[in-house]
Design an enzyme around this catalytic site. Structure first.
Site, PDB file in Angstrom:
ATOM      1  N   THR A  53       0.999  -1.063   0.038  1.00  0.00           N
ATOM      2  CA  THR A  53       0.065  -0.154   0.115  1.00  0.00           C
ATOM      3  C   THR A  53       0.947   1.365   0.035  1.00  0.00           C
ATOM      4  O   THR A  53       1.517   1.543   0.843  1.00  0.00           O
ATOM      5  CB  THR A  53      -1.041  -0.190   1.268  1.00  0.00           C
ATOM      6  OG1 THR A  53      -1.787  -1.104   1.266  1.00  0.00           O
ATOM      7  CG2 THR A  53      -1.858   1.231   1.224  1.00  0.00           C
TER       8      THR A  53
ATOM      9  N   LYS B  56      -7.184   1.328  -2.933  1.00  0.00           N
ATOM     10  CA  LYS B  56      -6.804   1.041  -1.470  1.00  0.00           C
ATOM     11  C   LYS B  56      -7.010   1.926  -0.534  1.00  0.00           C
ATOM     12  O   LYS B  56      -7.360   1.663   0.644  1.00  0.00           O
ATOM     13  CB  LYS B  56      -5.294   0.433  -1.501  1.00  0.00           C
ATOM     14  CG  LYS B  56      -4.849  -0.085  -0.196  1.00  0.00           C
ATOM     15  CD  LYS B  56      -5.739  -1.319   0.267  1.00  0.00           C
ATOM     16  CE  LYS B  56      -5.227  -1.807   1.635  1.00  0.00           C
ATOM     17  NZ  LYS B  56      -3.921  -2.290   1.613  1.00  0.00           N
TER      18      LYS B  56
ATOM     19  N   LYS C  11       0.618   4.919   8.299  1.00  0.00           N
ATOM     20  CA  LYS C  11       1.243   5.093   7.143  1.00  0.00           C
ATOM     21  C   LYS C  11       0.058   5.281   5.963  1.00  0.00           C
ATOM     22  O   LYS C  11       0.061   6.276   5.301  1.00  0.00           O
ATOM     23  CB  LYS C  11       2.271   4.280   6.655  1.00  0.00           C
ATOM     24  CG  LYS C  11       2.703   4.264   5.230  1.00  0.00           C
ATOM     25  CD  LYS C  11       2.132   3.491   4.405  1.00  0.00           C
ATOM     26  CE  LYS C  11       2.378   2.091   4.733  1.00  0.00           C
ATOM     27  NZ  LYS C  11       1.735   1.092   3.440  1.00  0.00           N
TER      28      LYS C  11
END
Length: 292
Positions: free
Chosen positions: A101, A176, A244
């Site tokens: 990701t 995502k 993150k």
């Protein structure tokens, strides 16, 4: 379409999720070359027949399909674009698939640099956590050229069951972000529900039987709430990595002029937990927020 006999897969990143994914490819009969910053994490794969590479450069020199799933965008950039990275050392007609990701912007940059060398690049982040990886039931969101996606689709089927082409380079990463935005607020609700059940003197496991199959049902409620109740906070997906992802989504939303209050609240809560030493716990450790 590449056949197994013509394919050598390079796999970079053998953490909680990557290790299971690489194992499925070995089980399917693909020759595998692996690299991880910590070799010990690849020992089980090496014992099953994978060959060890000393660097991403060595992987690029040996493989014609390369899959990466590493930690942070900075890691992705180094693995792909660094002096000893995949793109500078890759061969024409190689397929490279980043399943980390990462940022849509970086995915587009990798695609552009790969294209200059005749390398086919896809961004294909996954969802499903450690369970989905172990059971080869990941959701895979793919961006890049459709022809490259179709060439790799059979390979993806060894890793997941919900494999969808989303569009041009960066589209997998944008998808995502949608996934992570939905999870972030949902996880708050799941934790609050379990805590509420406990405060009300209910058996949370019995409560789950009622609410997990109704309108409140979600993947997190079914798969992570039982871990919360059992006191199991081992990572299927690290808090530090979720923070993150949240930061990437916040930055992308801000660039589009979009306000994301649910995401901002989730970041605040997870950041507080990380500062208390929970950064290496699984995302279900948000349950501990109410115990501070």
């Amino acid at each position: 379409m590449l056949q197994i006999k013509d394919t050598i897969i390079g796999f970079i990143g053998t953490g909680v999720i990557g290790k299971s994914m690489a194992g499925h490819l070995l089980d399917a009969g693909y020759p595998l070359v692996v690299y991880s910053r910590t070799k010990e994490k690849a020992n089980d794969l090496i014992a099953k027949g994978a060959k060890w590479a000393k660097s991403p450069k060595e992987v690029a020199e040996k493989a014609n399909v390369i899959i990466t799933i590493v930690g942070y965008p900075a890691d992705v950039e180094e693995v792909y674009l660094g002096e000893n990275g995949i793109i500078p050392n890759g061969r024409e007609n190689t397929y490279v698939i980043d399943m980390t990701t990462s940022t849509p912007t970086l995915a587009s940059k990798i695609y552009s640099e790969a294209n200059k060398k005749g390398i086919f690049a896809l961004d294909a982040p996954v969802s499903g956590g450690d369970i989905g990886a172990k059971e080869a039931r990941l959701s895979i969101m793919v961006g890049g050229d459709e022809e490259a996606f179709l060439a790799m689709e059979q390979l993806f089927k060894h890793l997941g069951t919900n494999i969808i082409y989303q569009g041009k380079a960066g589209s997998g990463q944008h998808t995502k972000m949608c996934n992570q935005i939905a999870i972030a607020s949902n996880m708050i609700g799941v934790c609050e529900a379990i805590k509420y059940a406990e405060k009300a003197g209910l058996d949370p496991e019995t409560v789950l039987k009622s609410i997990s199959t109704g309108a409140a049902g979600s993947w997190s409620l079914s798969n992570l709430a039982p871990r919360m109740i059992a006191g199991n906070f081992a990572p299927g997906f690290y808090i530090k990595h979720f923070i993150k992802d949240i930061n990437i989504a916040l930055q992308e939303a801000d660039a589009m002029g979009m306000v994301t209050p649910g995401l901002a609240l989730a970041k605040k809560m997870y950041k507080e937990l990380a500062e208390l030493g929970e950064e290496n716990s699984g995302t279900q450790a948000l349950y501990k927020y109410w115990d501070r």
